[in-house]
Motif scaffolding. Structure first.
Motif, PDB file in Angstrom:
ATOM      1  N   ILE A 217       9.514   5.766  -7.384  1.00 24.71           N
ATOM      2  CA  ILE A 217       8.851   4.776  -8.247  1.00 24.71           C
ATOM      3  C   ILE A 217       7.972   5.480  -9.275  1.00 24.71           C
ATOM      4  N   CYS A 218       7.171   6.410  -8.827  1.00 21.60           N
ATOM      5  CA  CYS A 218       6.234   7.089  -9.736  1.00 21.60           C
ATOM      6  C   CYS A 218       6.964   7.907 -10.789  1.00 21.60           C
ATOM      7  N   ARG A 219       8.065   8.567 -10.383  1.00 23.57           N
ATOM      8  CA  ARG A 219       8.857   9.303 -11.373  1.00 23.57           C
ATOM      9  C   ARG A 219       9.497   8.336 -12.367  1.00 23.57           C
ATOM     10  N   GLY A 220      10.031   7.221 -11.838  1.00 19.79           N
ATOM     11  CA  GLY A 220      10.654   6.248 -12.720  1.00 19.79           C
ATOM     12  C   GLY A 220       9.688   5.648 -13.709  1.00 19.79           C
ATOM     13  N   LEU A 221       8.437   5.482 -13.301  1.00 14.52           N
ATOM     14  CA  LEU A 221       7.404   4.912 -14.172  1.00 14.52           C
ATOM     15  C   LEU A 221       6.727   5.961 -15.042  1.00 14.52           C
ATOM     16  N   ASP A 222       7.208   7.207 -14.935  1.00 15.70           N
ATOM     17  CA  ASP A 222       6.729   8.281 -15.811  1.00 15.70           C
ATOM     18  C   ASP A 222       5.232   8.536 -15.653  1.00 15.70           C
ATOM     19  N   GLY A 223       4.679   8.171 -14.486  1.00 15.06           N
ATOM     20  CA  GLY A 223       3.266   8.437 -14.237  1.00 15.06           C
ATOM     21  C   GLY A 223       2.313   7.557 -15.024  1.00 15.06           C
ATOM     22  N   ILE A 224       2.788   6.436 -15.587  1.00 22.06           N
ATOM     23  CA  ILE A 224       1.915   5.542 -16.363  1.00 22.06           C
ATOM     24  C   ILE A 224       1.078   4.709 -15.384  1.00 22.06           C
ATOM     25  N   PRO A 225      -0.267   4.842 -15.421  1.00 24.34           N
ATOM     26  CA  PRO A 225      -1.104   4.178 -14.407  1.00 24.34           C
ATOM     27  C   PRO A 225      -0.910   2.664 -14.325  1.00 24.34           C
ATOM     28  N   LEU A 226      -0.838   1.978 -15.479  1.00 22.41           N
ATOM     29  CA  LEU A 226      -0.709   0.531 -15.426  1.00 22.41           C
ATOM     30  C   LEU A 226       0.593   0.129 -14.747  1.00 22.41           C
ATOM     31  N   GLY A 227       1.665   0.824 -15.074  1.00 19.38           N
ATOM     32  CA  GLY A 227       2.935   0.510 -14.437  1.00 19.38           C
ATOM     33  C   GLY A 227       2.893   0.730 -12.940  1.00 19.38           C
ATOM     34  N   ILE A 228       2.255   1.809 -12.512  1.00 18.86           N
ATOM     35  CA  ILE A 228       2.140   2.101 -11.086  1.00 18.86           C
ATOM     36  C   ILE A 228       1.321   1.031 -10.379  1.00 18.86           C
ATOM     37  N   GLU A 229       0.233   0.605 -11.009  1.00 11.92           N
ATOM     38  CA  GLU A 229      -0.604  -0.429 -10.386  1.00 11.92           C
ATOM     39  C   GLU A 229       0.156  -1.748 -10.287  1.00 11.92           C
ATOM     40  N   LEU A 230       0.928  -2.093 -11.312  1.00  5.48           N
ATOM     41  CA  LEU A 230       1.706  -3.326 -11.255  1.00  5.48           C
ATOM     42  C   LEU A 230       2.754  -3.267 -10.146  1.00  5.48           C
ATOM     43  N   ALA A 231       3.385  -2.109  -9.997  1.00 10.06           N
ATOM     44  CA  ALA A 231       4.392  -1.968  -8.943  1.00 10.06           C
ATOM     45  C   ALA A 231       3.745  -2.004  -7.562  1.00 10.06           C
ATOM     46  N   ALA A 232       2.606  -1.315  -7.407  1.00  6.63           N
ATOM     47  CA  ALA A 232       1.942  -1.264  -6.100  1.00  6.63           C
ATOM     48  C   ALA A 232       1.455  -2.640  -5.678  1.00  6.63           C
ATOM     49  N   ALA A 233       1.116  -3.482  -6.635  1.00  7.85           N
ATOM     50  CA  ALA A 233       0.627  -4.812  -6.291  1.00  7.85           C
ATOM     51  C   ALA A 233       1.706  -5.673  -5.644  1.00  7.85           C
ATOM     52  N   ARG A 234       2.973  -5.219  -5.690  1.00 10.03           N
ATOM     53  CA  ARG A 234       4.083  -6.001  -5.140  1.00 10.03           C
ATOM     54  C   ARG A 234       4.344  -5.734  -3.667  1.00 10.03           C
ATOM     55  N   VAL A 235       3.605  -4.816  -3.041  1.00  2.98           N
ATOM     56  CA  VAL A 235       3.931  -4.459  -1.655  1.00  2.98           C
ATOM     57  C   VAL A 235       3.684  -5.611  -0.690  1.00  2.98           C
ATOM     58  N   ARG A 236       2.936  -6.620  -1.105  1.00  2.00           N
ATOM     59  CA  ARG A 236       2.747  -7.782  -0.230  1.00  2.00           C
ATOM     60  C   ARG A 236       4.005  -8.636  -0.158  1.00  2.00           C
ATOM     61  N   LEU A 237       4.870  -8.488  -1.172  1.00  2.00           N
ATOM     62  CA  LEU A 237       6.052  -9.335  -1.247  1.00  2.00           C
ATOM     63  C   LEU A 237       7.355  -8.567  -1.039  1.00  2.00           C
ATOM     64  N   LEU A 238       7.366  -7.294  -1.403  1.00  2.00           N
ATOM     65  CA  LEU A 238       8.574  -6.482  -1.338  1.00  2.00           C
ATOM     66  C   LEU A 238       8.289  -5.182  -0.615  1.00  2.00           C
ATOM     67  N   SER A 239       9.302  -4.620  -0.007  1.00  2.00           N
ATOM     68  CA  SER A 239       9.170  -3.280   0.557  1.00  2.00           C
ATOM     69  C   SER A 239       9.208  -2.276  -0.591  1.00  2.00           C
ATOM     70  N   VAL A 240       8.710  -1.063  -0.335  1.00  2.00           N
ATOM     71  CA  VAL A 240       8.741  -0.056  -1.400  1.00  2.00           C
ATOM     72  C   VAL A 240      10.173   0.278  -1.775  1.00  2.00           C
ATOM     73  N   ALA A 241      11.098   0.157  -0.825  1.00  2.00           N
ATOM     74  CA  ALA A 241      12.506   0.401  -1.142  1.00  2.00           C
ATOM     75  C   ALA A 241      13.020  -0.643  -2.125  1.00  2.00           C
ATOM     76  N   GLN A 242      12.646  -1.895  -1.910  1.00  2.00           N
ATOM     77  CA  GLN A 242      13.064  -2.956  -2.831  1.00  2.00           C
ATOM     78  C   GLN A 242      12.437  -2.765  -4.220  1.00  2.00           C
ATOM     79  N   ILE A 243      11.169  -2.394  -4.236  1.00  2.00           N
ATOM     80  CA  ILE A 243      10.500  -2.149  -5.523  1.00  2.00           C
ATOM     81  C   ILE A 243      11.216  -1.037  -6.272  1.00  2.00           C
ATOM     82  N   ALA A 244      11.545   0.048  -5.578  1.00  2.00           N
ATOM     83  CA  ALA A 244      12.226   1.181  -6.217  1.00  2.00           C
ATOM     84  C   ALA A 244      13.581   0.757  -6.764  1.00  2.00           C
ATOM     85  N   GLN A 245      14.316  -0.030  -5.995  1.00  2.00           N
ATOM     86  CA  GLN A 245      15.638  -0.454  -6.437  1.00  2.00           C
ATOM     87  C   GLN A 245      15.544  -1.348  -7.673  1.00  2.00           C
TER      88      GLN A 245
END
Length: 815
Positions: A217-245
């Protein structure tokens, strides 16, 4: 004569104790340790440091962390100026002035006043989100750099300012783990994801399998903090595997689509698109509608954003959901209400969605209507009679302060669309705020802009003209006040608007008094009293009674003046209008002072001082302090006089009130001359005269001006002093003048490090007294005690009252 160092700075710190206005960090700051260390060194060595980078890269968060850690390097503090919604150079200057507490001066550009105030200060200005006004920001910064040699700038922008001497720091993305990284948790981006994921879901744990997906996820988001925070906020609804996919699917689209934008901008847009696409329909609707606000509370969001398609009762849960997803940020609490905002990148995205939805005009109208309701509630509370306690009146004042950027947006939206009627209504309603907050020039600008438009409502135009006349009076543009006031009065008479007629007559009476036409002023005020009594308008009646007191005072009829002021106070106290009471007490105090009633003057100035300290209006507060100081001097309480006059002088200097500075210097010079310090007093009096002359004010009738000899030469020398040198001289004279004269009575042993007043306070602290008890014992203010305690700490290297008490005990004679 040697002077104690940093005296002016110590006084400034007392008058405005806050040294920063930075928001609280609501979550942890992750990574950038090396960047932060390098940037702190750069900000010490360079006066303009610009953090550049794409939206979402973390420029603002990094700037706030730098500013917070650099506070100790800037004795006058670090000050944040948010510029995301400004459009002109004038607004940029206003934002900076507001941040550091500079008031407008009559007949002078605010930028000039700002430069004068900043000239002696060592502070850091953080100018955030500047890219859309970068040319104007560069012009303002360049102008201040030349004049204010100890002011530094920390700028965030997507492009440099290109001012001379600028150091540009390209904010990099957070470090990402390399494929096969042995310990991905050591990288900044992974640490940020884990921190935010745990904040979103408290039972989130890191397993080797999850860590691999987080790295993707972090490589895909190119290390952009806002993108990482938006993705991390989804762990309540999705697994990290689903987020990555899901993110992987989103980025595949990028490789086949248009790639005209920079890669990181595409990446961020993709992750915001992805995060937005995962929202429910109601969440998407609310997010785009929230873009009309600069910030908001729940009630405001419900009123503007709620309708048939988005029921009000759902909005709280939807805001909570958007906060959980890092799309809405909690801005803090104000008056018991939580306030929220959108990060500028998200707000821009949401505004585009709003424009594409076809809802923008409807939402902007609802937003403006709510701002009109707020402003008109302020106007109504200002003039309402009995039945409203002062805390209720003051509550809406605080709400206007919190939503002032929203009010500006409503004014701007109305102006761009030539909506004269709504714009004039806003101007009429905001007049009390502009007057009391010292933003008369801004009020004049908006009122003139809407008056220049065509409008069929002659009564509304008359109301606006009358309020514009009041602004002109406060700006000392008396000719314009009389001219537009007369025209406004004519229109308001025609529309049978008794409140505006009364206000116009009050203003025109003051212009008559200024022109020495006392008969005309008397007739106008008599009409106001008769009119307001007939319609039950105690506010305007109270103001008219006070103005009658000022008129009688000008004519030398002090008994009548006092009677009029008493009538005004009875009316204004009866409706619990403390701001009006405070202004009236100032006038009554000056009349009492003129007639030699020192006790009465002292009572008036001190009560007015208590009111103004609570309200916080700098010009009126400075006048109250000066009044108390003058009376204390006449009563023989010299040390107390110096305390109050020094505080008034420092407040005037820090807020840009040149006339107040000149008056304060002359008052201190007058006392110093009586004490025998004639040389420095002559020099300081010359400085006061020179400042009045350079500022365009007439000479003071009470000025000290030696006719010839060495004192006349010193007066001329003082006349050429810079303001900062003159203020330093005044504060030094006040400190010296507080010291008791030589006496046959043996003084208690004391360290020569402390002044006599400081040692006196240290003795009382050593006996266990609080600051308030010390103030009551010495007949000075608690804030003056606090300033002296701060000086004692600085001089002796202490940081607690216990240390002062121990130091005093050691020096007491033993039995």
């Amino acid at each position: 004569m040697p002077r104690p160092p940093d005296r002016a700075e110590a006084m400034a710190a007392h008058t405005a104790p806050a040294r920063q206005n930075l928001p609280l960090e609501l979550n942890s700051f992750v990574g950038r340790e090396r960047d932060l260390s390098d940037l702190l060194r750069l900000i010490e060595a360079n006066r303009v440091l610009t953090l550049c980078g794409v939206g979402g890269i973390g420029k603002t968060r990094l700037a706030l962390r730098i500013a917070a850690q650099a506070t100790a390097e800037f004795r006058d503090g670090v000050w944040l100026c948010e510029l995301a919604d400004v459009t002109t150079r004038e607004e940029i200057v206003t934002r900076i002035a507001t941040a550091i507490g500079v008031s407008e001066e009559n007949e002078r550009e605010l930028e000039q006043t700002l430069a004068d105030v900043l000239r002696p200060r060592r502070l850091l200005l953080v100018l955030d989100n500047c890219e859309h006004v970068i040319t104007d920001v560069a012009a303002v910064v360049s102008g201040l750099l030349d004049i204010c040699t100890e002011v530094s700038f920390l700028v965030t922008s997507r492009e440099p300012t290109r001012v001379p001497g600028e150091t540009v720091w390209r904010v990099p993305p957070l470090g990402v783990p390399r494929p096969g990284e042995a310990d991905p948790l050591c990288t900044e981006s992974v640490r940020l994801f884990v921190e935010r994921a745990r904040a979103s879901s408290h039972d989130f744990t890191v397993t080797p399998e999850r860590l691999e997906h987080i790295s993707d996820i972090c490589r895909g988001l190119d290390g952009i903090p806002l993108g990482i925070e938006l993705a991390a906020a989804r762990v309540r609804l999705l697994s990290v595997a689903q987020i990555a996919q899901r993110l992987g699917d989103r980025f595949k689209f990028l490789t086949s689509g248009h790639r005209g934008a920079p890669v990181r901008q595409q990446t961020l847009r993709a992750v915001i698109d992805w995060s937005h696409g995962m929202l429910g329909e109601s969440e998407q609707i609310l997010l785009r509608r929230l873009s009309v606000f600069s910030s908001w509370n729940l009630e405001l969001a419900e009123r503007v954003c709620g309708d048939e398609s988005l029921p009000r009762e759902e909005i709280l849960d939807l805001i909570v959901s958007l906060v959980d997803r890092s799309l809405v940020t909690v801005a803090g609490e104000h008056q018991g209400r939580m306030r929220y905002r959108l990060l500028e990148t998200i707000r821009h995205y949401a505004a585009v969605q709003l424009g594409e939805s076809g809802e923008e005009r409807v939402l902007r109208l609802r937003h403006r209507d709510q701002m009109l309701l707020l402003a008109e509630e302020l106007a109504d509370n200002t003039v309402r009679g009995s039945g409203m306690a002062w805390p209720q009146r003051f509550d809406v004042w605080h709400r206007v302060m919190a939503d002032y950027d929203n009010l500006r947006a409503a004014l701007s939206w109305s102006a761009v669309r030539d909506n004269a009627a709504e714009g004039l209504r806003l101007c009429v309603a905001l007049r009390p705020y502009w007057m009391a907050a010292g933003q008369r020039a801004e009020g004049a600008y908006w009122t003139d802009r809407f008056l220049a438009m065509d409008s069929d409502d002659e009564g509304l135009r008359g109301q606006a003209m009358v309020r514009r006349a009041e602004l002109a009076w406060d700006q000392q543009d008396h000719a314009h006040a009389a001219r537009i006031g007369e025209e406004g009065l004519r229109r308001c008479r025609a529309s049978d608007d008794s409140a505006s007629v009364a206000l116009a007559l009050n203003i025109l009476a003051m212009t008559d008094m200024r022109g020495r036409d006392f008969d005309s002023a008397r007739e106008r005020l008599a009409e106001v009293v008769e009119l307001t009594r007939s319609v039950g308008d105690p506010w305007n009646e109270g103001i008219a009674r006070g103005t009658q007191g000022a008129l009688a005072g000008l004519e030398g009829d002090f008994d009548s003046a006092n009677a009029h002021y008493d009538s005004a106070l009875a009316i204004l106290r009866g409706i619990d209008h403390r701001w009006g009471v405070g202004r009236t007490l100032l006038g009554q105090g000056m009349v009492a002072e003129a007639r030699g009633d020192l006790f009465g003057a002292d009572r008036c100035f001190r009560e007015a001082l208590d009111i103004q300290r609570a309200i916080g209006g700098a010009p009126e507060l400075a006048r109250c302090l000066a009044g108390v100081g003058r009376i204390a001097a006449l009563q023989g309480a010299t040390a107390q006089a110096y305390d109050y006059l020094s505080e008034s002088l420092t407040l005037c200097q820090s807020t840009g009130q040149r006339l107040g500075v000149a008056r304060g210097m002359l008052a201190i010079a007058t006392i110093a001359e009586r004490q025998g310090m004639v040389e420095d007093a002559a020099k300081l009096a010359g400085a006061a005269a020179g400042m009045r002359e350079r500022s365009g004010y007439p000479p003071s009738a009470a000025t000290i001006r030696p006719s010839d000899g060495p004192l006349a030469a010193l007066w001329e020398k003082g006349r050429g002093l810079e303001v900062d040198e003159a203020v330093e001289l005044a504060l030094h004279l006040a400190e010296t003048g507080r010291s008791p004269r030589s006496s046959a009575v043996e003084q208690p042993p004391r360290s020569t490090v402390l002044t006599p007043r400081e040692h006196e306070i240290a003795l009382l602290i050593g006996s266990g007294m609080s600051n308030r008890s010390v103030a009551e014992t010495l007949f000075i203010t608690p804030t003056t005690v606090a300033r002296h305690v701060a000086n004692i700490h600085t001089k002796l290297g202490f940081n607690s009252r216990t240390q002062i008490a121990a130091w005093i005990t050691e020096r007491q004679p033993h039995a």
